[in-house]
Scaffold this motif. Structure first.
Motif, PDB file in Angstrom:
ATOM      1  N   ALA B 317       0.815  -1.219   0.000  1.00  0.00           N
ATOM      2  CA  ALA B 317       0.000   0.000   0.000  1.00  0.00           C
ATOM      3  C   ALA B 317       0.846   1.265   0.000  1.00  0.00           C
ATOM      4  CB  ALA B 317      -0.918  -0.006   1.215  1.00  0.00           C
ATOM      5  N   ILE B 318       2.145   1.120   0.306  1.00  0.00           N
ATOM      6  CA  ILE B 318       2.984   2.313   0.462  1.00  0.00           C
ATOM      7  C   ILE B 318       3.448   2.850  -0.883  1.00  0.00           C
ATOM      8  CG2 ILE B 318       5.161   3.193   1.401  1.00  0.00           C
ATOM      9  CD1 ILE B 318       4.820   1.212   3.695  1.00  0.00           C
ATOM     10  N   SER B 354       5.785  -4.641  -4.471  1.00  0.00           N
ATOM     11  CA  SER B 354       5.749  -3.245  -4.914  1.00  0.00           C
ATOM     12  C   SER B 354       4.340  -2.660  -4.804  1.00  0.00           C
ATOM     13  CB  SER B 354       6.269  -3.140  -6.338  1.00  0.00           C
ATOM     14  OG  SER B 354       5.543  -4.004  -7.159  1.00  0.00           O
ATOM     15  N   TYR B 355       4.232  -1.350  -5.054  1.00  0.00           N
ATOM     16  CA  TYR B 355       3.004  -0.584  -4.850  1.00  0.00           C
ATOM     17  C   TYR B 355       1.854  -1.155  -5.671  1.00  0.00           C
ATOM     18  CZ  TYR B 355      -0.009   3.567  -4.663  1.00  0.00           C
ATOM     19  OH  TYR B 355      -1.049   4.437  -4.490  1.00  0.00           O
ATOM     20  N   LYS B 361      -5.515  -5.102  -1.291  1.00  0.00           N
ATOM     21  CA  LYS B 361      -6.894  -5.331  -0.833  1.00  0.00           C
ATOM     22  C   LYS B 361      -7.260  -6.809  -0.957  1.00  0.00           C
ATOM     23  CE  LYS B 361      -9.104  -0.896  -1.902  1.00  0.00           C
ATOM     24  NZ  LYS B 361      -9.802  -0.217  -3.000  1.00  0.00           N
ATOM     25  N   LYS B 362      -6.812  -7.404  -2.090  1.00  0.00           N
ATOM     26  CA  LYS B 362      -7.147  -8.799  -2.350  1.00  0.00           C
ATOM     27  C   LYS B 362      -6.509  -9.710  -1.290  1.00  0.00           C
ATOM     28  CE  LYS B 362      -7.300 -12.179  -6.096  1.00  0.00           C
ATOM     29  NZ  LYS B 362      -6.707 -13.263  -5.311  1.00  0.00           N
ATOM     30  N   ASN B 409      -2.122   6.247   2.618  1.00  0.00           N
ATOM     31  CA  ASN B 409      -1.844   4.995   1.903  1.00  0.00           C
ATOM     32  C   ASN B 409      -2.598   3.818   2.516  1.00  0.00           C
ATOM     33  OD1 ASN B 409       1.684   5.550   0.977  1.00  0.00           O
ATOM     34  ND2 ASN B 409      -0.206   6.329   0.111  1.00  0.00           N
ATOM     35  N   MET B 410      -2.597   3.753   3.837  1.00  0.00           N
ATOM     36  CA  MET B 410      -3.217   2.612   4.514  1.00  0.00           C
ATOM     37  C   MET B 410      -4.740   2.713   4.468  1.00  0.00           C
ATOM     38  SD  MET B 410      -0.805   0.736   5.220  1.00  0.00           S
ATOM     39  CE  MET B 410       0.886   1.111   4.855  1.00  0.00           C
ATOM     40  N   LYS B 411      -5.233   3.940   4.516  1.00  0.00           N
ATOM     41  CA  LYS B 411      -6.682   4.155   4.455  1.00  0.00           C
ATOM     42  C   LYS B 411      -7.229   3.563   3.150  1.00  0.00           C
ATOM     43  CE  LYS B 411     -10.048   7.791   5.190  1.00  0.00           C
ATOM     44  NZ  LYS B 411     -10.305   9.219   5.063  1.00  0.00           N
ATOM     45  N   ALA B 412      -6.426   3.670   2.087  1.00  0.00           N
ATOM     46  CA  ALA B 412      -6.863   3.180   0.780  1.00  0.00           C
ATOM     47  C   ALA B 412      -7.098   1.673   0.776  1.00  0.00           C
ATOM     48  CB  ALA B 412      -5.826   3.559  -0.279  1.00  0.00           C
ATOM     49  N   ILE B 413      -6.475   0.944   1.704  1.00  0.00           N
ATOM     50  CA  ILE B 413      -6.705  -0.506   1.739  1.00  0.00           C
ATOM     51  C   ILE B 413      -7.507  -0.916   2.975  1.00  0.00           C
ATOM     52  CG2 ILE B 413      -4.638  -1.025   0.361  1.00  0.00           C
ATOM     53  CD1 ILE B 413      -3.318  -1.956   3.049  1.00  0.00           C
TER      54      ILE B 413
END
Lengths: 319, 549
Positions: B317-318, B354-355, B361-362, B409-413
Motif C-alpha cells: 500500500a505504500i 511493490s506498490y 486489498k485482495k 496509503n493505509m486508508k486506501a486498503i
C-alpha cells in the motif's frame, strides 16, 4: 531584623535542598537513558550496559542520589556524560556570557519599562497609554525564535550591519575593538529577550502607579500645590516600585527560559544553549549543575528582595 | 529624580556605545573581507592561501578522538586524527594511512602496512606501535562500540611499519570496520594518560591536513594547515586556515552562509534552502547519499501485526514516490529492497512487494479481513479493527510528513493508522525498553559493511532487532554472510537472507535520503563522499579545496 534575616536564610536552605532533590529525580524520570539514546546500528547490548556503568547509572537510584549529595557538599558537580569534562568548568565557561546578556537586558528593560509604566499609568486611558499597552502585549505574545530570526534577517542579512550569531568575532582579542565587537553581537539577542520582559515591567509599574495615585498622601501632595510631575516622579513612583522590585527578583528564573530559545537562535555560547543541548543528550550532570546554579540564584535573589522589601516596608516584618 | 537622571544617563551611554560599535565593526567586517582578498592576491601564482569558514550544528561532544561520539565532533577530529581506512566517493572503504591490507587465503590473517614517511604533528613517526596501543586501549577499556570487532582477535607488530592480525574465524569486513571507525592516537603521548575515558584532550596532537590551534567552545575552532600532507595534490593543503563555527539553529546557519559569515556548511541544509542556493550565482549545491535509510518497523509481537498477510498488504500500500516528493522534497531515492541502493553490488532483484493497492486489498480479503461494522476500517475475524498506532519523533519534520502519507496509503486498503508524535527519548524507550509500540518510523544513520551489519539489525538475538524478528534460516544466512571468504559465498548467503526478509517483512524500508550541502563558489575542489558523516567536509576534500582566482 536579624531574626527575620536568619529565618529567611534558613527557609532558603530548605528550598534549595528540595529543589536539588526534585531536580535529581526529574532528570531521571525522562524516558530512556543517555546510553540508549546513543544506540546505533553497530552498538551491542553489552556496550550499552558498559556505558550505563560508565555513567554510574547502573546503581540503584538511592545510591546515585546519596553520592550526588556527597559530591555536591564537596562542591563537585560531577563530570559531563558526553563532554567528559567537569560540569563546573563547563558552566563557568558559559555563565559569564549569559550573565552579560541578562544583566544588560534587565538593565535596559528596567530603564525603559519603568518610566514607560509610570508615565502610562499617569496618563491612564490616553492614546499614549493605549499604544504602550498594545506594544507590551504584542511583545509578550510574540514567538521568540521567530522574532530573533526576523531581526537576524533584517539587520544581519538585508542591512548587513550586525553579525549573524555568536558572541564575538574570532581573532579579535582584548582592547576596545573586542569590547565593541562583543557589544555588537549583543544588540539583537538583547532586543529579542527584552520583548518578553518589557511588558512585565511596564504593566506591573503601570498598575501600581494607578493604585498609588489614588492614595491619600498623593492628594495631600497635590493639595500642597506641588507640580504634577513632581508628585508623580517623587511621591508616587517610589511607592509604586515595591511590586516591581519583587518581580525583578523573580524574573531571573523566567529569563533563563527565554535564554534557551534566544541563545539557540543567535548561536550565543551561554547557559541556555548548554541546557538545550544537554536535554537532547540527557546529560544529567550538566542539567543538574545548571538547575543548581539557577535555583541558587533565584533563591538568593529572593532573599535579597525580601530583605529589601522588609527594610522598605516595615509592615512585612511584622506579618 | 537624581536616580532617574542616572538611569537615563546610563541608558544614553549604553546606546551610544552600541551605535559606536556598529560603525566601527562595520569597518572590522570590511577588514576581514580584505584579508580574504589578500589571500587571493598572493595566490595569483598558485592556489595557495586563504581561509574557509564552515558552519556546523554543535560543538564536538569532546576533543578526545577515542571517545568522541557525535557527527559535529567527527568533522573536526577526522581532520586531526587518522584512521586506517577512509571512504571513497562510492561508499567503499579504501586505505587512508596504510597500503592495501593483505588478507590470507584462509581469511584468518590480515597484514596491514603503514604508508612511508608519515609523522605525527610533533614530528614523531607514526608506527605500528601506535595502532597496537590504540586498539589495545580501545579493547581493554571498552571505549567505543567497535571494541567488539576485536573480540577473539590477536595481533603483533613484527616491525615499525607492519601489524599482523590473527582471526579465529574468517571476518572479511574486520579491517574495513575497525579501520574506518577507529581513529589512531600517538602512543608516546597517550600512554602517559591515566584516565583515557575521561580525558578532555584540550591540546590535540594528531595527524591530518590541519592542526587545531585555537578554539573557544560554543564559538569557533581554528585549524591551521600542516606543512606536509600526502593527499594534497601539491604536498600540502591549499587553504591556510579552516574555521568551524557552531550554529545550533539550522535557519541561522543558512542565513550565515547567505550573508557570507560562513563559506560552506558541514551539516546538510533543508531542501527548500538548497533550492534557493541553487538559483544563486554565488553558491553551488551538491547532493550526496545517506548510508542509512528511513524505514517503517513493525512489532511482530502484536497479535494482528504478526500475520504476514497484513504486513504484506501494508508493504504493497505504500507509495514511495509520494514520500520522496512530499516528505523529502525530492531529495531522496526509493528503496525497494533491504539493502540501500548505495550498495549496487547487492541489488540482486529481491524486493519487497511493490506498490499495488488492488493487490493489497485482495490479500487482506483472502486472509479473511472484512469491514463487518461498516466503519470503513477492516475487521479481523474476532471483530477487532485493523487500526494501528504509528510513532515517530516529533523533532523530525520529514517523519511527520511520512506519517501523514502512510495514513492516506493505509486508508486506501482499509487499515487505519493513528500517528503518535512523541519525544525521541520516549520513542527510544518504547523500542529498547518497554516494547509498547506497534509501528514506528525511524532512520538508520549509517549502515556500512552490509555483509556484517545486517546481523546487528535482524539477528534474532540482536538488541536492535526490536521488531522481534526470528527466522532461523535468515539467522544462519546472516552469520555465514559475515564470515564468507569468497565473493560467491557472500552473494549466495546474501541472496538467501534477502529472500527471507522480503518474504517475512519485519521492517519496510522506505527511502534513502539525499543530503544537500551548499558552498560559496569562490571555493573549488571539494570532494563529495556519501553519508552525513562525511559530506564535503572530510580530510580528502579539505586537503585539496582552494580559492578560485
Amino acid at each position: 531584623m536579624a531574626k527575620y534575616i536568619t529565618k529567611r536564610i534558613l527557609k532558603g536552605i530548605v528550598t534549595f535542598l528540595i529543589t536539588i532533590t526534585l531536580t535529581f529525580f526529574i532528570v531521571r524520570l525522562m524516558p530512556a537513558d543517555p546510553a540508549t539514546l546513543l544506540m546505533d546500528p553497530r552498538m551491542s547490548e553489552a556496550h550499552r550496559q558498559q556505558l550505563l556503568k560508565d555513567f554510574g547509572l547502573d546503581k540503584p537510584l538511592i545510591v546515585q542520589y546519596f553520592s550526588f549529595l556527597r559530591n555536591l557538599l564537596k562542591g563537585d558537580l560531577g563530570i559531563s556524560f558526553m563532554q567528559k569534562r567537569p560540569v563546573m568548568d563547563i558552566i563557568m565557561e558559559k555563565l559569564p556570557w549569559t550573565l552579560l546578556l541578562m544583566t544588560i537586558t534587565q538593565f535596559i528593560t528596567m530603564a525603559v519599562g519603568i518610566p514607560l509604566g509610570i508615565y502610562s499609568g499617569h496618563k491612564r486611558g490616553s492614546l499614549f497609554d493605549q499604544i504602550v499597552n498594545a506594544v507590551a502585549i504584542f511583545g509578550i505574545s510574540i514567538f521568540v525564535p521567530w522574532l530573533g530570526f526576523t531581526l537576524l534577517y533584517i539587520f544581519g542579512y538585508n542591512l548587513a550591519i550586525l553579525p549573524i550569531g555568536g558572541a564575538h568575532t574570532p581573532g579579535i582579542d582584548g582592547g576596545l575593538e573586542y569590547f565593541l565587537d562583543v557589544g555588537k553581537h549583543l544588540i539583537l539577542p538583547v532586543i529579542t529577550l527584552m520583548s518578553i520582559y518589557l511588558a512585565n515591567y511596564v504593566l506591573y509599574t503601570r498598575g501600581s502607579v494607578i493604585d498609588v495615585l489614588s492614595e491619600d498622601y498623593i492628594r495631600t501632595a497635590r493639595s500642597k500645590g506641588m507640580k504634577e510631575m513632581r508628585v508623580l516622579w517623587k511621591h508616587a513612583s517610589k511607592n509604586a516600585m515595591i511590586p516591581t522590585v519583587t518581580t525583578a527578583g523573580l524574573m531571573i528564573g523566567r529569563m533563563v527560559g527565554g535564554a534557551v530559545l534566544t541563545e539557540t537562535v543567535f548561536a550565543y555560547p551561554g547557559v541556555g544553549r548548554m541546557i538545550y543541548q544537554a536535554v537532547s543528550q540527557q546529560d544529567f550532570p550538566i542539567l543538574q549543575g545548571a538547575f543548581i546554579i539557577l535555583a541558587l540564584s533565584v533563591i538568593i535573589m529572593n532573599i535579597i528582595t525580601d530583605i529589601l522589601c522588609a527594610y522598605l516596608d516595615p509592615r512585612i516584618k511584622l506579618e | 529624580m537624581k536616580r532617574i537622571l542616572i538611569i537615563v544617563l546610563c541608558l544614553t551611554l549604553i546606546l551610544s556605545t552600541f551605535v559606536g560599535c556598529s560603525k566601527s565593526d562595520e569597518a572590522g567586517a570590511n577588514n576581514q573581507g580584505n584579508e580574504v582578498k589578500n589571500g587571493e592576491q598572493t595566490s595569483e601564482s598558485s592556489k595557495f592561501g586563504g581561509t574557509i569558514t564552515i558552519g556546523t550544528y554543535a560543538d564536538p561532544d569532546t576533543l578526545n578522538p577515542l571517545t568522541g561520539n557525535d557527527i559535529a565532533g567527527s568533522w573536526i577530529l577526522n581532520l586531526i586524527y587518522p584512521k586506517l581506512m577512509k571512504l571513497d566517493e562510492n561508499g567503499n572503504k579504501v586505505p587512508y594511512i596504510i597500503e592495501e591490507p593483505e588478507i590470507s587465503e584462509d581469511g584468518l590473517t590480515v597484514t596491514v602496512t603503514l604508508k612511508d614517511g608519515l609523522k605525527w604533528q610533533d614530528g614523531t613517526p607514526i608506527t605500528s606501535k601506535d595502532i597496537d596501543f590504540t586498539y589495545r586501549v580501545l579493547y581493554e577499556q571498552k571505549l567505543q562500540w567497535q571494541y567488539e570487532v576485536l573480540n577473539n582477535i590477536t595481533w603483533e607488530t613484527p616491525d615499525d611499519k607492519t601489524i599482523v592480525f590473527r582471526l579465529q574465524e574468517p571476518f572479511p569486513t574486520f579491517i574495513t570496520t575497525i579501520g574506518y571507525w577507529q581513529r589512531i592516537v600517538p602512543a608516546h603521548i597517550w600512554s602517559e594518560i591515566d584516565d583515557i575515558k575521561n580525558y578532555a584532550n584540550e591540546n590535540p596532537v594528531g595527524f591530518g591536513p590541519f592542526k587545531l590551534t585555537e578554539y573557544e567552545r560554543g564559538q569557533y575552532y581554528i585549524l591551521e594547515r600542516v606543512d606536509e600532507f600526502f593527499l594534497s595534490p601539491e604536498g600540502k593543503p591549499y587553504l591556510e586556515k579552516v574555521i568551524f563555527k557552531p550554529y545550533p539553529d539550522i535557519n541561522t546557519m543558512v542565513l550565515a552562509l547567505k550573508s557570507g559569515d560562513i563559506d560552506v556548511t558541514a551539516k546538510e541544509i533543508p531542501a527548500t534552502a538548497a533550492k534557493e542556493f541553487e538559483g544563486s550565482s554565488e553558491f553551488n549545491v551538491v547532493q550526496n547519499q545517506d548510508l542509512g535509510y528511513e524505514h517503517l518497523a513493525i512489532n511482530l509481537r502484536d497479535p494482528l501485526l504478526k500475520d504476514v498477510n497484513i504486513r504484506t498488504a501494508m508493504a504493497m500500500a505504500i507509495d514511495r514516490s509520494q514520500i520522496v516528493n512530499f516528505a523529502f522534497d525530492g531529495a531522496a531515492e526509493e528503496m525497494p529492497g533491504i539493502i540501500s541502493p548505495v550498495y549496487q553490488k547487492y541489488q540482486i532483484g529481491n524486493y519487497f512487494p511493490s506498490y499495488d493497492v488492488e493487490g493489497a486489498k485482495k490479500i487482506l480479503a483472502d486472509a479473511g479481513y472484512k469491514d463487518t461494522d461498516n466503519d470503513g476500517i477492516l475487521n479481523a475475524p474476532n471483530g477487532e479493527n485493523l487500526s494501528f498506532k504509528v510513532m515517530f519523533a516529533n523533532s523530525i519534520t520529514a517523519h511527520e510528513k511520512v506519517s501523514r502519507i502512510l495514513v492516506d496509503n493505509m486508508k486506501a486498503i482499509g487499515i487505519e493508522l493513528i500517528p503518535e508524535p512523541m519525544d525521541k527519548s520516549l520513542q527510544t524507550d518504547k523500542l529498547y525498553n518497554t516494547g509498547d509500540w506497534q509501528l514506528t518510523i525511524n532512520t538508520w544513520g549509517a549502515i556500512d559493511d552490509v555483509e556484517s551489519s545486517m546481523a546487528t539489525l535482524f539477528l534474532s538475538t540482536a538488541s536492535l532487532n526490536w521488531m522481534g524478528y526470528n527466522n532461523p534460516v535468515a539467522d544462519d544466512a546472516m552469520l555465514k554472510m559475515k564470515s564468507a571468504i569468497t565473493e560467491e559465498e557472500t552473494m549466495n548467503f546474501m541472496d538467501i537472507f534477502q529472500k527471507e526478509i522480503t518474504k517475512d517483512i519485519p521492517d519496510i524500508p522506505l527511502v534513502v535520503k539525499k543530503n544537500n550541502f551548499a558552498y560559496n563558489n569562490k571555493f573549488e575542489g571539494f570532494v563529495k563522499l556519501p553519508s552525513i558523516l562525511e559530506g564535503i567536509i572530510n580530510p580528502t576534500s579539505l586537503s585539496q579545496v582552494y580559492i578560485r582566482k
